[in-house]
Design an enzyme around this catalytic site. Structure first.
Site, PDB file in Angstrom:
ATOM      1  CE  LYS A  56     -28.822 -15.519  -3.388  1.00  0.00           C
ATOM      2  NZ  LYS A  56     -29.275 -16.060  -2.071  1.00  0.00           N
ATOM      3  CG  HIS A  74     -32.330  -6.306  -3.420  1.00  0.00           C
ATOM      4  ND1 HIS A  74     -31.146  -6.593  -2.775  1.00  0.00           N
ATOM      5  CD2 HIS A  74     -33.171  -7.343  -3.123  1.00  0.00           C
ATOM      6  CE1 HIS A  74     -31.259  -7.743  -2.123  1.00  0.00           C
ATOM      7  NE2 HIS A  74     -32.478  -8.205  -2.313  1.00  0.00           N
ATOM      8  CB  SER A 104     -25.393 -16.077  -6.319  1.00  0.00           C
ATOM      9  OG  SER A 104     -26.154 -16.217  -5.147  1.00  0.00           O
ATOM     10  CE1 TYR A 159     -21.244 -13.103   0.242  1.00  0.00           C
ATOM     11  CE2 TYR A 159     -19.496 -14.046  -1.110  1.00  0.00           C
ATOM     12  CZ  TYR A 159     -20.572 -14.207  -0.260  1.00  0.00           C
ATOM     13  OH  TYR A 159     -20.973 -15.467   0.099  1.00  0.00           O
ATOM     14  CG  MET A 222     -28.411 -18.609   2.960  1.00  0.00           C
ATOM     15  SD  MET A 222     -27.893 -18.182   4.632  1.00  0.00           S
ATOM     16  CE  MET A 222     -26.254 -17.501   4.316  1.00  0.00           C
ATOM     17  CE  LYS A 224     -21.552 -25.349  -5.194  1.00  0.00           C
ATOM     18  NZ  LYS A 224     -20.683 -25.668  -6.364  1.00  0.00           N
TER      19      LYS A 224
END
Length: 263
Positions: A56, A74, A104, A159, A222, A224
């Site tokens: 995430k 991951h 998240s 991000y 998905m 926010k």
């Protein structure tokens, strides 16, 4: 085949709430751990592009870039199959600040029926801090890949930077991959990778999967994609604990994160 490693990992995750199992001290989903020898023996190719994130943390932008084979994982750096190092594959790592990442990941656990029950937010928060979640400690994950970039061809992205200036970050990816992007292509890529557009794209939002795998009525895949959404979930005490842990566990690395963007 694109995303072969990711598919490899997913194939081993049965569609049911499951317990975690450790590999080299890292909690992984049970079936991944059970079939670890096969995963460890994955054969990378020299022109593979590996995209790695803590769960995430966002990879939408990097996934749009052309490559002979794009593979997602991951895995923490120490569990990456050795063939990726041996073949000197290019790697893009995307990191997200711990506060938003934790929130998240909590909602992802709520909707993903293949992950352990998250419990309450407070319970999940404690597990997240302790690294008792799938793929292990966020702190170790982001620091491990950060330090690996000094030894391997790794582009380390944030991000928050992607949200702030997607065109700038896409240009970084293109340069890293040796790709020339015309302005029109760059602008199209920016539009395609806007969170609002990705959220409505069935190829990106996992809406084609049945509810017994990912229950989007509980929480959309998905959700926010915002920087600073943690303020709606973390108490002041929780926020301060995470700040203190980041200071301790990332100390001396030069790795820092933004938990909000300037208006």
């Amino acid at each position: 085949m694109d995303n072969e490693l990711e598919l490899f990992e997913k194939d081993f995750a049965s569609i049911k709430r499951m317990a975690l199992a450790e590999v080299e001290g890292i909690p992984l989903t049970g079936d991944v751990a059970k079939n670890w020898n096969s995963l460890w023996g994955f054969k990378a190719r020299p022109d593979d592009l590996l995209i790695s994130t803590y769960p995430k943390a966002g990879v939408e932008m990097a996934e749009t870039m052309p490559s002979p084979r794009t593979i997602k994982t991951h895995l923490p750096v120490q569990l990456l199959p050795p063939s990726f190092w041996e073949q000197n594959c290019k790697i893009i790592y995307v990191a997200r600040n711990a506060k938003d990442n934790a929130v998240s990941y909590f909602h992802f656990h709520r909707m993903n029926q293949g992950l352990p029950e998250p419990g309450t937010w407070d319970q999940f928060f404690e597990n997240f801090l302790a690294g008792k979640v799938a793929w292990g400690s966020w702190f170790d994950h982001v620091r491990g890949w950060w330090e690996a970039k000094d030894r391997h061809p790794i582009l380390y992205l944030f991000y928050e930077d992607m949200k702030e200036d997607p065109a700038r970050e896409i240009s970084k990816v293109a340069q890293f991959l040796g790709i020339q992007l015309a302005d029109t292509v760059l602008n199209q890529t920016v539009q395609h990778t806007l969170f609002e557009n990705m959220k409505t794209n069935s190829m990106a939002n996992y809406s084609t999967l049945p509810a017994f795998i990912m229950d989007q009525a509980v929480s959309p895949f998905m959700r926010k994609g915002a920087v600073g959404d943690w303020k709606e979930h973390l108490t002041v005490a929780q926020s301060e604990r995470l700040d203190d842990l980041c200071m301790q566990k990332l100390q001396g690395s030069g790795l820092t994160f933004r938990t909000q963007l300037e208006a």
